[in-house]
Design a protein around this motif. Structure first.
Motif, short mmCIF file in Angstrom:
data_model
loop_
_atom_site.label_atom_id
_atom_site.label_comp_id
_atom_site.label_asym_id
_atom_site.label_seq_id
_atom_site.Cartn_x
_atom_site.Cartn_y
_atom_site.Cartn_z
N MET A 95 -37.67 5.10 -32.12
CA MET A 95 -36.93 3.88 -31.87
C MET A 95 -35.44 4.17 -31.93
N THR A 96 -34.69 3.55 -31.03
CA THR A 96 -33.25 3.83 -30.96
C THR A 96 -32.49 2.90 -31.89
N ASP A 97 -31.41 3.42 -32.37
CA ASP A 97 -30.57 2.65 -33.29
C ASP A 97 -29.63 1.76 -32.47
N PRO A 98 -29.59 0.40 -32.70
CA PRO A 98 -28.70 -0.47 -31.91
C PRO A 98 -27.22 -0.24 -32.23
N ASN A 99 -26.93 0.36 -33.38
CA ASN A 99 -25.53 0.62 -33.75
C ASN A 99 -25.06 2.00 -33.33
N ASP A 100 -25.83 2.70 -32.57
CA ASP A 100 -25.48 4.04 -32.11
C ASP A 100 -24.25 3.95 -31.20
N PRO A 101 -23.16 4.69 -31.50
CA PRO A 101 -21.94 4.59 -30.69
C PRO A 101 -22.13 5.09 -29.26
N ARG A 102 -23.18 5.90 -29.01
CA ARG A 102 -23.39 6.42 -27.66
C ARG A 102 -23.88 5.34 -26.70
N ARG A 103 -24.34 4.21 -27.22
CA ARG A 103 -24.78 3.10 -26.37
C ARG A 103 -23.62 2.14 -26.07
N ASN A 104 -22.50 2.36 -26.70
CA ASN A 104 -21.35 1.47 -26.55
C ASN A 104 -20.54 1.86 -25.31
N ALA A 105 -20.18 0.89 -24.48
CA ALA A 105 -19.44 1.17 -23.25
C ALA A 105 -18.04 1.70 -23.56
N ALA A 106 -17.42 1.20 -24.61
CA ALA A 106 -16.08 1.66 -24.97
C ALA A 106 -16.13 3.12 -25.42
N TRP A 107 -17.20 3.48 -26.13
CA TRP A 107 -17.34 4.86 -26.59
C TRP A 107 -17.49 5.78 -25.38
N HIS A 108 -18.26 5.38 -24.36
CA HIS A 108 -18.41 6.18 -23.14
C HIS A 108 -17.08 6.34 -22.41
N ALA A 109 -16.29 5.24 -22.34
CA ALA A 109 -14.99 5.32 -21.67
C ALA A 109 -14.07 6.28 -22.41
N ALA A 110 -14.09 6.25 -23.73
CA ALA A 110 -13.25 7.15 -24.52
C ALA A 110 -13.67 8.60 -24.30
N GLN A 111 -14.97 8.86 -24.23
CA GLN A 111 -15.45 10.22 -23.98
C GLN A 111 -15.02 10.71 -22.61
N GLN A 112 -15.02 9.83 -21.61
CA GLN A 112 -14.57 10.23 -20.26
C GLN A 112 -13.08 10.56 -20.26
N TRP A 113 -12.30 9.75 -20.99
CA TRP A 113 -10.86 10.05 -21.08
C TRP A 113 -10.62 11.40 -21.74
N ARG A 114 -11.35 11.68 -22.79
CA ARG A 114 -11.21 12.97 -23.47
C ARG A 114 -11.55 14.12 -22.54
N ALA A 115 -12.62 13.96 -21.78
CA ALA A 115 -13.04 15.03 -20.87
C ALA A 115 -11.98 15.27 -19.81
N ARG A 116 -11.42 14.20 -19.26
CA ARG A 116 -10.36 14.36 -18.24
C ARG A 116 -9.12 15.02 -18.84
N ALA A 117 -8.79 14.65 -20.08
CA ALA A 117 -7.60 15.23 -20.71
C ALA A 117 -7.80 16.73 -20.96
N ARG A 118 -9.01 17.17 -21.28
CA ARG A 118 -9.28 18.59 -21.51
C ARG A 118 -9.24 19.38 -20.21
N GLN A 119 -9.65 18.73 -19.12
CA GLN A 119 -9.70 19.44 -17.83
C GLN A 119 -8.32 19.60 -17.20
N THR A 120 -7.38 18.73 -17.57
CA THR A 120 -6.06 18.81 -16.96
C THR A 120 -5.34 20.05 -17.50
N PRO A 121 -4.93 20.92 -16.61
CA PRO A 121 -4.23 22.12 -17.09
C PRO A 121 -2.81 21.76 -17.55
N PRO A 122 -2.27 22.54 -18.46
CA PRO A 122 -0.89 22.27 -18.89
C PRO A 122 0.06 22.48 -17.71
N ARG A 123 1.09 21.71 -17.67
CA ARG A 123 2.03 21.74 -16.53
C ARG A 123 3.20 22.68 -16.78
#
Length: 131
Positions: free
Chosen positions: A1-29
């Motif tokens: 059974m899945t936990d309803p308080n799991d942060p991975r089900r939260n849309a804001a948590w997914h958006a934050a993870q996507q921002w982090r991934a984009r920030a890591r992929q951007t090479p230093p200028r």
């Protein structure tokens, strides 16, 4: 059974993870990238300080102008009241003079009451002499 308080089900948590991934992929200028970032933050901070100082300045100007505006409004209100008193006073003076003339030779106490501001409301029947 899945936990309803799991942060991975939260849309804001997914958006934050996507921002982090984009920030890591951007090479230093290069070496100027960090300098641009620091200058941007400094410019933003300076604009915030200037805005705060201007806001406080206009607030103080407004507070300083309050007594002047209050004085002008008070004078304007006094003038309006004086004009209204002149309009009302002219008809009152006519009525008072007429009342004194009709009471001539009568009671001086009643005349003194009218001059001091003690007024009576008379019925139309009593003025005409009807009971």
């Amino acid at each position: 059974m899945t936990d309803p308080n799991d942060p991975r089900r939260n849309a804001a948590w997914h958006a934050a993870q996507q921002w982090r991934a984009r920030a890591r992929q951007t090479p230093p200028r290069g070496p100027l990238g960090g300098l641009k970032l620091v200058l941007t933050w400094l410019l933003f901070g300076i604009l915030l300080i200037i805005g705060t100082v201007l806001g406080l300045f206009f607030l103080l100007i407004g507070w300083a102008m309050l007594p002047i505006v209050r004085y002008r409004m008070k004078k304007r209100l006094e003038n309006i009241r004086a004009e209204q008193a002149n309009d009302v006073g002219s008809s009152y003076h006519y009525r008072e003079t007429r009342y004194r003339r009709t009471q001539a030779g009568g009671d001086t106490y009643r005349e003194q009451q009218v001059l001091e501001g003690d007024y009576e409301i008379k019925d139309e029947d009593s003025e005409k002499g009807k009971p």
